[in-house]
Design a protein around this motif. Structure first.
Motif, PDB file in Angstrom:
ATOM      1  N   LYS A 109       0.859  -1.180   0.000  1.00 38.67           N
ATOM      2  CA  LYS A 109       0.000   0.000   0.000  1.00 38.67           C
ATOM      3  C   LYS A 109       0.897   1.233   0.000  1.00 38.67           C
ATOM      4  CE  LYS A 109      -3.705   2.334   2.514  1.00 38.67           C
ATOM      5  NZ  LYS A 109      -4.585   2.297   3.721  1.00 38.67           N
ATOM      6  N   PHE A 110       0.626   2.154  -0.911  1.00 41.22           N
ATOM      7  CA  PHE A 110       1.521   3.301  -1.062  1.00 41.22           C
ATOM      8  C   PHE A 110       1.476   4.179   0.184  1.00 41.22           C
ATOM      9  CE2 PHE A 110       2.712   7.590  -2.378  1.00 41.22           C
ATOM     10  CZ  PHE A 110       3.883   7.341  -3.067  1.00 41.22           C
ATOM     11  N   ASP A 111       2.678   4.485   0.693  1.00 41.54           N
ATOM     12  CA  ASP A 111       2.786   5.350   1.865  1.00 41.54           C
ATOM     13  C   ASP A 111       3.616   6.569   1.477  1.00 41.54           C
ATOM     14  OD1 ASP A 111       2.540   5.778   4.877  1.00 41.54           O
ATOM     15  OD2 ASP A 111       4.720   5.867   4.580  1.00 41.54           O
ATOM     16  N   LEU A 112       2.988   7.738   1.492  1.00 39.75           N
ATOM     17  CA  LEU A 112       3.656   8.957   1.050  1.00 39.75           C
ATOM     18  C   LEU A 112       4.854   9.300   1.932  1.00 39.75           C
ATOM     19  CD1 LEU A 112       3.673  11.325  -0.924  1.00 39.75           C
ATOM     20  CD2 LEU A 112       2.114  12.541   0.601  1.00 39.75           C
ATOM     21  N   ARG A 113       4.722   9.113   3.247  1.00 37.58           N
ATOM     22  CA  ARG A 113       5.828   9.443   4.151  1.00 37.58           C
ATOM     23  C   ARG A 113       7.064   8.599   3.824  1.00 37.58           C
ATOM     24  NH1 ARG A 113       6.585  11.819   9.050  1.00 37.58           N
ATOM     25  NH2 ARG A 113       4.353  12.282   9.263  1.00 37.58           N
ATOM     26  N   THR A 114       6.852   7.322   3.584  1.00 37.88           N
ATOM     27  CA  THR A 114       7.973   6.434   3.250  1.00 37.88           C
ATOM     28  C   THR A 114       8.600   6.841   1.925  1.00 37.88           C
ATOM     29  OG1 THR A 114       6.906   4.605   4.416  1.00 37.88           O
ATOM     30  CG2 THR A 114       8.647   4.044   2.850  1.00 37.88           C
ATOM     31  N   ALA A 115       7.759   7.190   0.968  1.00 34.62           N
ATOM     32  CA  ALA A 115       8.270   7.584  -0.346  1.00 34.62           C
ATOM     33  C   ALA A 115       9.105   8.863  -0.257  1.00 34.62           C
ATOM     34  CB  ALA A 115       7.106   7.781  -1.313  1.00 34.62           C
ATOM     35  N   LEU A 116       8.608   9.852   0.490  1.00 28.05           N
ATOM     36  CA  LEU A 116       9.320  11.125   0.607  1.00 28.05           C
ATOM     37  C   LEU A 116      10.615  10.986   1.406  1.00 28.05           C
ATOM     38  CD1 LEU A 116       6.291  13.478   1.276  1.00 28.05           C
ATOM     39  CD2 LEU A 116       7.742  13.481  -0.761  1.00 28.05           C
ATOM     40  N   GLY A 117      10.725   9.932   2.198  1.00 26.79           N
ATOM     41  CA  GLY A 117      11.947   9.716   2.970  1.00 26.79           C
ATOM     42  C   GLY A 117      13.067   9.108   2.150  1.00 26.79           C
ATOM     43  N   GLN A 118      12.785   8.743   0.901  1.00 24.65           N
ATOM     44  CA  GLN A 118      13.800   8.171   0.017  1.00 24.65           C
ATOM     45  C   GLN A 118      14.684   9.294  -0.561  1.00 24.65           C
ATOM     46  OE1 GLN A 118      13.692   4.658  -0.777  1.00 24.65           O
ATOM     47  NE2 GLN A 118      12.163   4.607   0.843  1.00 24.65           N
TER      48      GLN A 118
END
Length: 297
Positions: free
Chosen positions: A179-188
């Motif tokens: 499930k897409f998680d914006l916080r995880t994505a932005l932490g990349q």
């Protein structure tokens, strides 16, 4: 000689008589005869000899006919061009585009346009926003298809569709299949854009709202370059769907973002230079192709 005299003279030379010339031109025979006599008086040389009720062209008439034929061919060409103006054929169109609309949208619309108007020609160039504005204001282009709003008093900017933001990651990335998680994505580590890119303010807002420090891996100028970098594993990119779907890399995954923002696509023209029929047809085809591309979501 005026065009009417040229037309009548050529008809007489072609048919060999004023009667047949009159029938060809749908006028009266006496009218043709009077015009030919007036032309001879005007030129000061006989053009025809009357022999047993027939007209025989003089050498001067044959000399004149050679020049008249050149003019007549030019007149026919002008008439043909005038006719084609209505349908856009034999025209030229100068098209500008943003980087992402230049990948599939504009080329597909252009190809369809040229299939319909096979004698027309398109001059096409993908340019940065600033240069698109300059070219349209200077009337060095007819129309632009832009993914960024262009602001100038002489520009007519109209929304023709919308694109959505996607997340691009390399194959096998930890975000794939979850499930897409914006916080995880932005932490990349991120592949980012210049501040004037439409997605830049969105990414900045997300980072500020979630209190995440930006980790920039690469800064690029286009969504297509962002996809190439993401596919190579240089970082995670938030890309426009037009660039993402044009990339088609086997080593790239495109992830849908819940409630992803949408951005407008615009047609842009100069208000002082109305679009030709060719240009109007081009924009109709752009709208149609945009709908086809976006239906593939």
């Amino acid at each position: 000689m005026n065009l009417r005299q040229i037309e009548v003279f050529r008809a007489v030379m072609t048919t060999g008589s004023t009667t047949h010339a009159a029938r060809l031109l749908h006028v009266s025979q006496p009218g043709v005869s009077r015009l030919i006599r007036h032309l001879e008086i005007q030129l000061g040389v006989p053009l025809f000899e009357r022999r047993n009720g027939r007209l025989v062209a003089t050498p001067e008439a044959h000399t004149l006919q050679a020049e008249v034929d050149k003019v007549y061919r030019g007149v026919v060409h002008v008439r043909n061009v005038a006719t084609h103006l209505r349908f856009g054929d034999h025209g030229t169109l100068r098209v500008l585009s943003s980087a992402n609309t230049a990948l599939q949208l504009v080329p597909r619309a252009t190809a369809n346009l040229l299939r319909r108007f096979q004698h027309s020609k398109v001059f096409f160039e993908a340019l940065p926003t600033r240069e698109i504005v300059q070219a349209l204001v200077a009337e060095e282009a007819d129309v632009a298809v832009s993914s960024a709003p262009l602001d100038h008093p002489v520009l007519d900017v109209r929304e023709i569709g919308r694109w959505t933001l996607l997340c691009a990651v390399p194959k096998g990335h930890e975000l794939v299949g979850k499930k897409f998680d914006l916080r995880t994505a932005l932490g990349q580590r991120l592949i980012t854009y210049s501040p004037e890119a439409p997605q830049s303010p969105v990414i900045d807002r997300w980072l500020n709202e979630l209190g995440i420090a930006r980790q920039v891996a690469v800064e690029v100028r286009s969504g297509y370059a962002a996809c190439a970098m993401a596919a190579a594993g240089a970082g995670l990119a938030f890309v426009d769907e037009l660039s993402a779907r044009a990339h088609r890399a086997e080593d790239l995954e495109l992830l849908k973002i819940p409630n992803a923002p949408k951005f407008a696509i615009y047609s842009v023209t100069n208000v002082n230079r109305p679009l030709s029929q060719l240009g109007q047809t081009f924009l109709e085809l752009v709208k149609r192709e945009l709908q086809v591309l976006l239906e593939r979501r």
